[in-house]
Motif scaffolding. Sequence first.
Motif, PDB file in Angstrom:
ATOM      1  N   ILE A 134     173.618   1.740  90.451  1.00  0.00           N
ATOM      2  CA  ILE A 134     172.499   2.675  90.585  1.00  0.00           C
ATOM      3  C   ILE A 134     172.686   3.902  89.705  1.00  0.00           C
ATOM      4  CG2 ILE A 134     171.972   1.928  92.931  1.00  0.00           C
ATOM      5  CD1 ILE A 134     173.243   4.630  93.880  1.00  0.00           C
ATOM      6  N   LEU A 168     167.825   5.121  91.232  1.00  0.00           N
ATOM      7  CA  LEU A 168     167.006   4.888  92.427  1.00  0.00           C
ATOM      8  C   LEU A 168     165.663   5.582  92.263  1.00  0.00           C
ATOM      9  CD1 LEU A 168     169.736   5.104  95.222  1.00  0.00           C
ATOM     10  CD2 LEU A 168     168.739   3.081  94.158  1.00  0.00           C
ATOM     11  N   PRO A 196     163.197   2.179  91.834  1.00  0.00           N
ATOM     12  CA  PRO A 196     164.609   1.826  91.642  1.00  0.00           C
ATOM     13  C   PRO A 196     164.784   0.715  90.606  1.00  0.00           C
ATOM     14  CG  PRO A 196     163.791   0.961  93.731  1.00  0.00           C
ATOM     15  CD  PRO A 196     162.721   1.861  93.195  1.00  0.00           C
ATOM     16  N   SER A 199     165.625   8.417 103.725  1.00  0.00           N
ATOM     17  CA  SER A 199     165.268   9.551 102.873  1.00  0.00           C
ATOM     18  C   SER A 199     163.982  10.178 103.401  1.00  0.00           C
ATOM     19  CB  SER A 199     165.061   9.113 101.416  1.00  0.00           C
ATOM     20  OG  SER A 199     166.227   8.510 100.897  1.00  0.00           O
ATOM     21  N   SER A 205     164.727   8.871  97.309  1.00  0.00           N
ATOM     22  CA  SER A 205     165.974   8.149  97.585  1.00  0.00           C
ATOM     23  C   SER A 205     167.241   8.989  97.522  1.00  0.00           C
ATOM     24  CB  SER A 205     166.109   6.937  96.641  1.00  0.00           C
ATOM     25  OG  SER A 205     166.897   5.927  97.234  1.00  0.00           O
ATOM     26  N   GLN A 243     169.449   7.406  99.626  1.00  0.00           N
ATOM     27  CA  GLN A 243     169.815   6.076  99.112  1.00  0.00           C
ATOM     28  C   GLN A 243     169.188   4.924  99.904  1.00  0.00           C
ATOM     29  OE1 GLN A 243     174.146   6.278  99.069  1.00  0.00           O
ATOM     30  NE2 GLN A 243     174.162   7.266  97.077  1.00  0.00           N
ATOM     31  N   HIS A 244     167.973   5.135 100.417  1.00  0.00           N
ATOM     32  CA  HIS A 244     167.327   4.063 101.184  1.00  0.00           C
ATOM     33  C   HIS A 244     167.075   2.816 100.339  1.00  0.00           C
ATOM     34  CE1 HIS A 244     163.804   6.212  99.403  1.00  0.00           C
ATOM     35  NE2 HIS A 244     163.360   4.980  99.252  1.00  0.00           N
ATOM     36  N   SER A 245     166.974   2.990  99.026  1.00  0.00           N
ATOM     37  CA  SER A 245     166.650   1.851  98.158  1.00  0.00           C
ATOM     38  C   SER A 245     167.786   0.853  98.014  1.00  0.00           C
ATOM     39  CB  SER A 245     166.248   2.348  96.761  1.00  0.00           C
ATOM     40  OG  SER A 245     165.078   3.123  96.822  1.00  0.00           O
ATOM     41  N   LEU A 246     169.022   1.251  98.363  1.00  0.00           N
ATOM     42  CA  LEU A 246     170.117   0.290  98.263  1.00  0.00           C
ATOM     43  C   LEU A 246     170.556  -0.212  99.631  1.00  0.00           C
ATOM     44  CD1 LEU A 246     173.010   1.819  99.096  1.00  0.00           C
ATOM     45  CD2 LEU A 246     172.715   2.829  96.846  1.00  0.00           C
ATOM     46  N   HIS A 284     161.903   5.518 104.294  1.00  0.00           N
ATOM     47  CA  HIS A 284     161.651   6.789 103.620  1.00  0.00           C
ATOM     48  C   HIS A 284     160.374   7.415 104.159  1.00  0.00           C
ATOM     49  CE1 HIS A 284     158.250   6.081 100.833  1.00  0.00           C
ATOM     50  NE2 HIS A 284     158.813   4.969 100.401  1.00  0.00           N
ATOM     51  N   GLY A 293     168.094  -4.574 100.363  1.00  0.00           N
ATOM     52  CA  GLY A 293     168.999  -4.012  99.371  1.00  0.00           C
ATOM     53  C   GLY A 293     170.433  -4.387  99.694  1.00  0.00           C
ATOM     54  N   ALA A 353     167.995  -3.928  94.801  1.00  0.00           N
ATOM     55  CA  ALA A 353     167.186  -2.890  95.426  1.00  0.00           C
ATOM     56  C   ALA A 353     166.411  -3.461  96.596  1.00  0.00           C
ATOM     57  CB  ALA A 353     166.222  -2.289  94.408  1.00  0.00           C
TER      58      ALA A 353
END
Length: 699
Positions: free
Chosen positions: A185, A213, A217, A448, A453, A456-459, A465, A485, A495
Motif C-alpha cells: 500500500i 489507499l 486504493p 475510517s 482510509s 486503513q479500512h481498504s486493506l 468507512h 482485503g 484491497a
Amino acid sequence: MQSFRTELENPIVEKEIIDLEKKIRLFRDGKIDDDKFRSLRLARGIYGQRQPGVQMVRIKLPFGQVTFKQLLKISDISDEYAIKNLHLTTRQDIQIHFVSLDRTPELWAKLAEDDITLREACGNTVRNVTASPEAGIDKDEPFDVSPYAREMFEYLVRNPICQELGRKFKISFSSSEKDTAFAYIHDLGFVPRVRVVDGVEERGFKVMIGGGLGAQPMMAYVAHEFLHEDQIIPFTEATIRVFGRVGERNNRNKARFKFVIQKIGVDEALRLIEEERPSIKCKSFKINRDKIKPLDLPSYENVKATEVSNPLAYEIWRKTNVFEQKQDGYFRVYVKVPTGDISTAKARILVDGIRPYAADEIRITQNQGLMIKYVREEGLSHVYEVLTKIGFAAPGFDSVADITTCPGTDTCNLGISNSTEMARVLEKVIADEYADLIYNRDLKIKISGCMNSCGQHSLAHIGFHGSSLKAGKSVVPAAQIMLGGASLGGGIGRAAERVIKVPSKRVTSALNYLIDDYQGNSVDNELFHDYFDRQTKDYFYRLLKPLADLTTLTEDEYVDWGHTVLYEPAIGVGECAGVIIDLVSTLLYETEEKLQWANESYEIGAWADAIFHAYNVFITGAKALLLDKGINSSTQVATIKAFEENFIESGEIKLRDSYTTITMQIKDNEPTEAFAASYLKDASEFYQIVSKVRELANS
C-alpha cells in the motif's frame, strides 16, 4: 504573540524553528497568503483541526521508535500545550490536539532538545518512514531493517527533492516476507531478502512501487525482485524526482504517485526512474548497518516473578500479547491501546513501571498499539501488572478484537462519522459475543471516518468507512462496508471491495451477520478473504441488504455513535495533502526564496541540493508568468512545455537557448561543482528576466 527565541545544538533545526515563528508573525500581520502559509505549516507537522482556531501537531517518529525519555518529553509537551493525550497513528507517529498555532515554535524547540521532529510529518512531502515494529527481534527476518529505515529518513528529511511534491509520498520497510509493514500500500515498499553470489551473502530488498489507499486504493507493483542494499536510496531519490516532475499538481484527487503508474504504466515509470540516475546525489549509498545503537538492557539483578492479581487473565494475555524474540531468553510484549489513545498520566506510569524490566525503546505499531521488548520471563508478570494498573492489559493484540480506527469526527476536518466510538462499540460486541476471537489474528477489522482510509479500512478483511444516507428530508450517519482485503505476504496484498452502505447504528448487526455467516459456512482453516471469493460479493450484498432498508429507521438511528443530537454532515476542507498555491505574487516570492536556497546550498558545497533548488527557480518562475496569462499547468512537464510555447516560441522572452533545454540540463548532468555553478548562473539570470517581465506587466 510574544517574540520567540531558541538555542539548540543543531543550527539547522534552530533556524527552521525561528523561521516558523517569523512566518507565523507575517501570517498574523496579513503579509503571507493563507494558502502559502497553510502549505508551510503542514510541512512542519501542524495540521488544522475540525475545531476552529486550534491545531493538531503530528510528531514524526521514524519507524515508530521512541525512547522512554522521548515519550516522557512528548507527554510533558501534551500537558503544557495540548490536552494531556497522545494519539498513536497507523504511520507510527504520535499526534497531540488542540494546540495554539502561536505556541508551535516553542513546542517544537522543546521536542528538538530530545531529537524529536515535526519536520515533514504532514503536507506534500515524504511522510514518516515506517517499518515492522518487530524489526531487529523478529525470528523470521533475514536481517534488521531498522538501520535502513533510519538512513532513509535521514537522507530524505529536509532534502530539497521532497519539499514540494504534488502529494504525499509514503515509504515502508517490512522485517520479513510476512510484510507486517504493508509494502503493497506504499509508494515504495521494501521487503528484505538475502542472496548468495559467488559464495558471498548479499543483502537487498524486493521493491514494491505505486501502492496507495485513499478513496481509490491501488496495490503496488513489483519494481525489483532484488535490489542491492546500496541501491535503495539512489532508487528512492530517482523515483521521487520523477514523481515531482510528472505527477499531477492541480487535481489533488489524482495527484498521488499511484496515478502516475496508472497513467504511464510501471515499465515506463521505471524507465524514467533509470533516466534520472545522472542527476542524483549518490549513485550508490552504503547503509551504515550500525546506525541503530545497541539498547541498554535491564540487569534483572534480584528480579523475581511477581504474583499476578488474576492468573487466568494473565495466561490469556501471555498467549495473545507476548511472543519470543530471536534473542534467546527475551520476549516482546504488545500493548493493545483502544483507538490509539493514551493519556499522558498513563504514559508516565507505563514508563516508570516497565523501566526495570524492558529495553529503553518502545515501538509504535501500525495498528495503533505499542511494543515493549527485551523482557525476560521473570519480568513478564511485572509488566502485566503495570498494564493492568493503567487498563491496557486487554488480550487479543492484533486480533479480531483489536480494531484500528482514525480519529474521525473527533478532530479531523474530513471526518464524516464518529469512527472512534464505532470501534469501541464493535470491540464490545466481540468481547461479549465472540470472546474466542481474541486468538484469531487472521481476521482484521479497520475503520475510517471517511473514504480516505487513514484507518486503513481498504486493506481489512472487514472494513467500515464513514458516510451518510439521505432518508427523506433528513440525513442519516452511515457506514460503507468493505470486504475481502488482505495482506498476503511478500509485498503482495488485496484491497477490500465496497459491498453495501448501512446506517451507522446497524454496524453491530452487520458484524453479527458477517461473523456468524463466516463461522457457520467456512471450511476448515479457510481465511476470510478466500471465503469472500468463494461466496462472491453478491452473496454478501444479499446477506447485508436487509440492514440497508431505510423504511425501518428508528429515531436513534438519526444520531451518530457517541452523540446525542441529530446528525448533520459537516465536512471541512481537508489538509492532509496540502494545497495548490495559485497567486502570482506568492509564486514570485517563492522563486526568489528558492534562488536564495540554491545560493546557500552552493556556498556550503551541497552541489546536488543547489542544483535542485535552481531547477525549482525555473519551474516556479515559469508557473508565475503562465498563471499571469491564465494558464495553470497540472504537472512540471506541462509547465515546461507551456512556458516554451507561450514565452519562448512567441518571442516574448529570449534566452541563450530554449527554456526546455536549459531547464532540463538537470537530468543529463552529474551534480558536480562546475555544473552547479553554471546551472545556478542560468537560474539567476532567469529569475531576473521573470521579475522584469512581471514588472512591465504591472506598469
